[in-house]
Design a protein around this motif. Structure first.
Motif, mmCIF file in Angstrom:
data_model
loop_
_atom_site.group_PDB
_atom_site.id
_atom_site.type_symbol
_atom_site.label_atom_id
_atom_site.label_comp_id
_atom_site.label_asym_id
_atom_site.label_seq_id
_atom_site.Cartn_x
_atom_site.Cartn_y
_atom_site.Cartn_z
ATOM 1 N N ASN A 23 0.839 -1.206 0.000
ATOM 2 C CA ASN A 23 0.000 0.000 0.000
ATOM 3 C C ASN A 23 0.867 1.246 0.000
ATOM 4 O OD1 ASN A 23 -2.500 -1.060 -0.128
ATOM 5 N ND2 ASN A 23 -3.012 -0.801 2.020
ATOM 6 N N PHE B 121 -0.433 6.614 -4.544
ATOM 7 C CA PHE B 121 -0.327 7.576 -5.648
ATOM 8 C C PHE B 121 0.894 8.476 -5.477
ATOM 9 C CE2 PHE B 121 -1.368 11.094 -8.399
ATOM 10 C CZ PHE B 121 -1.984 10.470 -9.475
ATOM 11 N N ASP B 122 1.132 8.888 -4.218
ATOM 12 C CA ASP B 122 2.323 9.710 -3.974
ATOM 13 C C ASP B 122 3.453 8.866 -3.373
ATOM 14 O OD1 ASP B 122 1.078 9.212 -1.641
ATOM 15 O OD2 ASP B 122 1.087 11.264 -0.881
ATOM 16 N N ASP C 136 -2.322 5.379 -10.826
ATOM 17 C CA ASP C 136 -3.054 5.035 -9.603
ATOM 18 C C ASP C 136 -3.169 3.505 -9.531
ATOM 19 O OD1 ASP C 136 -4.384 5.312 -7.286
ATOM 20 O OD2 ASP C 136 -6.151 6.334 -8.099
ATOM 21 N N LEU D 124 -3.588 1.209 -7.315
ATOM 22 C CA LEU D 124 -4.669 0.513 -6.600
ATOM 23 C C LEU D 124 -6.009 1.227 -6.765
ATOM 24 C CD1 LEU D 124 -2.731 -0.388 -3.338
ATOM 25 C CD2 LEU D 124 -3.246 -1.871 -5.274
ATOM 26 N N GLY D 125 -6.037 2.316 -7.522
ATOM 27 C CA GLY D 125 -7.273 3.067 -7.683
ATOM 28 C C GLY D 125 -7.830 2.985 -9.092
ATOM 29 N N VAL E 53 -6.755 -5.633 2.833
ATOM 30 C CA VAL E 53 -5.844 -4.543 3.169
ATOM 31 C C VAL E 53 -5.565 -3.653 1.958
ATOM 32 C CG1 VAL E 53 -3.512 -3.993 3.974
ATOM 33 C CG2 VAL E 53 -4.769 -5.875 5.008
ATOM 34 N N MET E 54 -5.393 -4.265 0.790
ATOM 35 C CA MET E 54 -4.942 -3.471 -0.359
ATOM 36 C C MET E 54 -6.057 -2.702 -1.061
ATOM 37 S SD MET E 54 -1.961 -5.781 -2.072
ATOM 38 C CE MET E 54 -1.520 -4.559 -3.295
ATOM 39 N N THR E 55 -7.213 -3.343 -1.290
ATOM 40 C CA THR E 55 -8.243 -2.654 -2.091
ATOM 41 C C THR E 55 -9.629 -2.680 -1.476
ATOM 42 O OG1 THR E 55 -8.794 -4.649 -3.307
ATOM 43 C CG2 THR E 55 -7.065 -3.259 -4.244
ATOM 44 N N SER E 56 -9.884 -3.542 -0.505
ATOM 45 C CA SER E 56 -11.231 -3.724 0.064
ATOM 46 C C SER E 56 -12.258 -3.977 -1.039
ATOM 47 C CB SER E 56 -11.654 -2.501 0.869
ATOM 48 O OG SER E 56 -10.724 -2.220 1.859
ATOM 49 N N GLY F 221 -12.372 -2.822 -3.934
ATOM 50 C CA GLY F 221 -12.467 -1.714 -4.884
ATOM 51 C C GLY F 221 -11.272 -1.687 -5.803
ATOM 52 N N PRO F 222 -11.091 -0.699 -6.615
ATOM 53 C CA PRO F 222 -12.042 0.371 -6.889
ATOM 54 C C PRO F 222 -13.179 -0.101 -7.790
ATOM 55 C CG PRO F 222 -10.103 0.585 -8.254
ATOM 56 C CD PRO F 222 -9.844 -0.576 -7.335
ATOM 57 N N GLU F 223 -14.352 0.478 -7.550
ATOM 58 C CA GLU F 223 -15.546 0.176 -8.343
ATOM 59 C C GLU F 223 -15.914 -1.298 -8.288
ATOM 60 O OE1 GLU F 223 -15.069 1.953 -12.252
ATOM 61 O OE2 GLU F 223 -13.915 3.587 -11.388
ATOM 62 N N SER G 135 -7.833 5.341 -4.178
ATOM 63 C CA SER G 135 -6.942 4.355 -3.547
ATOM 64 C C SER G 135 -6.432 4.865 -2.201
ATOM 65 C CB SER G 135 -5.763 4.028 -4.475
ATOM 66 O OG SER G 135 -5.051 5.201 -4.800
ATOM 67 N N GLN H 170 -16.908 6.093 -6.867
ATOM 68 C CA GLN H 170 -15.574 5.866 -7.443
ATOM 69 C C GLN H 170 -15.643 5.969 -8.963
ATOM 70 O OE1 GLN H 170 -14.727 2.034 -5.654
ATOM 71 N NE2 GLN H 170 -13.650 2.969 -3.935
#
Lengths: 286, 420
Positions: free
Chosen positions: A118, A123-124, A140, A142-143, A227-230, A232-234, B251, B397
């Motif tokens: 994570n 992202f940063d 992104d 994991l997003g 832990v990583m994405t739950s 998600g995303p979407e 994320s 999202q």
């Protein structure tokens, strides 16, 4: 003498009892529960209502698609430890060091592994910083729904390939060195050695790693996903296990979760039986 | 041979009994005469120590002969464990709940408390979050609301007046542009679990929906096709399109990553909480009281009046299977007694359900929030079912990533909301 005749049954009885009472009976209860309603309908029979709802739910469909993706990615998950074990066996420089380093993640808990990645994939985070230094726009990891599942599977492979590596190294221990020597004398390239000598000699080991890796992917990715994405995303990283947890724990839909569990059980059963068949067939060839 | 058979039989019986024993233990009721078992996720925390001591002392005065045992469960597994207990019809006598969907989905397993808590009605606020179909199922301990916190330091850097934050959405968007120019993000947003949209919906609800629409929403008559409902989701999309949010919102976890972004001065605003996490005391380490502001939601629809969205935060309920509901209800009353709640506020920093507690020492932000309680209204998202909230999280999202339209979002949410 009569007592002696019954002795084997008596000796097997505890194991049978435990399997029946603590495994099969709860399993049947779960299947039975999946045919009843949730909430106000608690306990009343609803036939295949839960199953109909399940297959109409786009989230569960995504979970099933992701199972398919795992099956497709399975060869990669097996090839990585296989290739690395080959290099270690062929004594590339520093092979002793790599052997211990590769195994190290296998002893970490998925929660720790997830937390580490994570940070790395934020992202940063550092990975995007490195990419930024060579002029690549941040991603992104994991997003983005198109990437996230591959990242989770990639991290799972990274975290678990140490075990498969050990199995491969054990397989190499049984490999006849004379075959390798003969191939070298005949002037075979590394690619030819791997393809024509190592792969056929290790076919049983490779099949075993296939079976254990598949089981690991289907049943033990929950911690990492959580832990990583739950999910998600979407909703793009749902797996049946996560879906079951979500319905039971968060949505208060235990009967629907039981139906999903039953489907997951069926998937495991089919995968397991196919693998047993595969092993049996290769046993006959031997 | 005969001896071997006898030993085998002994072994079998022993193992079978051991197996049965462990199996039946797990299903045993924890409720027994003279003892009450409480499940929660707070009692293990250091800040809850004096709160529990005060509550226990209050209960002891009424029922000296009843022992109370607190079992702290991990929060992330709490409702899973509780679900299993409810399913088996056995478990704790008293249990902690979040207000809204979490308790409303489980009222079948709870005792209505109205006749027991009548005396506490006036003293405590936030009852609605624990009620369903006119019956109350838990007594509130804290209030949970969604104030908009801002960093006065960033306002100064952006040449904005920290004393007068924007009062309209358009001015707010302009302020965000100034903040971006000064090198900060406007919002610290964590929407990894899809929770960010819930805070957004409730924070901007009172200034986007008309008063009549707001009341109808809470009463369950939600018009998802109304232009103002769509407008809330449009502002959410707009914040993403105009890069007002911190990077990688989909994320970023809300707890505690997005709050950390705000706390560390990387973003000017955050839609935070007023319970014991994500609130002024949490931010205190870097954002001292004079740097931390609380603002009213900017007006999106002309003619609306901003109000603080809040409900009961957490509250204790009584299980249906408890032997003596009256005694268990007395424990619930002790857990929300004035003395206990005072300790909860003092140690955890949460706004307690007892609004008569003096908060004058906690700084201007707390004073502002407590001052808004009187005119505050229930939060919009708390009225939605867990299923609709989950769907809204995923759709939010998609709105941020641009893969769905606002019209499609309200259409799907309307269908989910009507289905129950």
């Amino acid at each position: 003498m009569r007592a002696e005749r019954y002795a084997p049954y008596i000796l097997v009885a505890p194991a049978v009892l435990i399997i029946v009472v603590l495994r099969l009976y709860p399993l049947l209860l779960g299947v039975n529960f999946s045919f009843t309603g949730d909430g106000a309908q608690n306990g009343t029979a609803v036939g295949f209502g839960n199953y109909r709802e399940l297959f109409a739910d786009p989230l569960f469909q995504t979970a099933l698609k992701n199972v398919g993706l795992l099956v497709l990615l399975l060869p990669v998950a097996v090839a990585i430890p296989g290739l690395l074990a080959t290099f270690i066996y062929l004594r590339v420089p520093g092979h002793r060091f790599y052997r211990s380093v590769y195994f190290f993640p296998a002893v970490l808990s998925p929660v720790i592994v997830g937390a580490i990645f994570n940070l790395l994939l934020a992202f940063d985070g550092p990975l995007n910083a490195v990419l930024g230094s060579v002029g690549i726009e941040p991603i992104d990891w994991l997003g983005d729904p198109g990437i996230a599942m591959f990242m989770v599977v990639g991290v799972h492979i990274w975290a678990t390939f140490g075990m498969a590596l050990v199995v491969f190294l054990a397989g190499f221990a049984t490999l006849d060195p004379a075959l390798l020597d003969a191939a070298r004398v005949d002037g075979a390239s590394l690619r030819q050695v791997v393809w024509h000598v190592i792969v056929p000699s290790l076919s049983r080991t490779i099949q075993f790693v296939f079976v254990t890796t598949m089981i690991g992917m289907l049943t033990s990715m929950f911690g990492l996903l959580y832990v990583m994405t739950s999910g998600g995303p979407e909703g793009s990283t749902y797996l049946p296990e996560f879906y079951i947890w979500k319905q039971q724990g968060q949505m208060n839909r235990p009967a629907l979760a039981s139906a999903a569990s039953t489907i997951l059980f069926m998937i495991m059963l089919v995968v397991g039986l196919l693998q047993i068949k595969l092993l049996e067939r290769s046993g006959k060839e031997d | 041979m005969r001896q071997r058979a006898i030993w085998s039989a002994v072994l079998v019986v022993g193992l079978a009994l051991a197996g049965c024993g462990s199996a039946s233990d797990s299903g045993k009721s924890t409720s027994s005469d003279g003892k009450l078992v409480v499940w929660d996720w707070k009692s293990g925390e250091p800040f809850a120590k004096s709160y529990l001591e005060k509550a226990k002392a209050d209960f002891k005065k009424k029922h000296a002969d009843v022992e109370v045992e607190f079992v702290a469960q991990p929060f992330d597994q709490y409702y899973t464990l509780l679900g299993a207990a409810i399913q088996s019809g056995k478990g704790p006598d008293v249990m902690l709940f979040n207000g809204g969907g979490q308790i409303r989905d489980r009222v079948d397993a709870l005792v209505p408390l109205d006749e027991y808590v009548a005396e506490d009605r006036q003293r405590l606020a936030g009852w609605e979050a624990f009620a369903k179909d006119g019956k109350t199922y838990a007594a509130p301990v804290t209030l949970q609301g969604y104030p908009i916190y801002y960093n006065k330091e960033i306002y100064r850097k952006a040449n904005l007046d920290p004393a007068t934050p924007a009062t309209t959405w358009d001015k707010f968007v302009a302020d965000c542009a100034a903040i971006a120019k000064a090198g900060s993000k406007c919002f610290a947003l964590g929407n990894k679990e899809g929770v960010g949209i819930q805070f957004w919906l409730s924070s901007l609800g009172s200034t986007t929906l008309t008063a009549a629409e707001y009341d109808a929403w809470i009463a369950g008559k939600r018009d998802w096709n109304s232009a103002n409902v769509k407008r809330i989701f449009q502002t959410w999309k707009e914040s993403g399109d105009k890069k007002m949010n911190s990077d990688g919102a989909n994320s970023t976890a809300m707890f505690n990553d997005s709050f950390a972004l705000f706390q560390s001065g990387k973003a000017a605003h955050v839609m935070g909480l007023m319970s014991d996490v994500g609130h002024w005391q949490d931010f205190n380490e870097f954002l001292t009281p004079e740097k931390l502001g609380v603002m009213k939601a900017p007006v999106v629809t002309a003619g609306t009046t901003p109000s603080l969205p809040y409900d009961g935060g957490i509250g204790y309920a009584v299980a249906k299977w408890t032997k003596d509901p009256k005694v268990a209800a007395d424990l619930v009353r002790s857990l929300s007694s004035a003395e206990a709640l005072k300790a909860f506020y003092a140690d955890a920093g949460a706004i307690a359900a007892d609004t008569t507690i003096d908060v004058s020492q906690a700084g201007p932000a707390v004073g502002t929030i407590v001052g808004e309680l009187k005119s505050g209204k229930p939060a919009l998202h708390v009225a939605l079912s867990s299923k609709t909230l989950d769907l809204m999280g995923r759709l939010s999202q998609q709105l941020l990533s641009g893969s769905v339209s606002v019209d499609e979002v309200v259409k799907q949410l309307a269908a989910s909301d009507q289905a129950g």
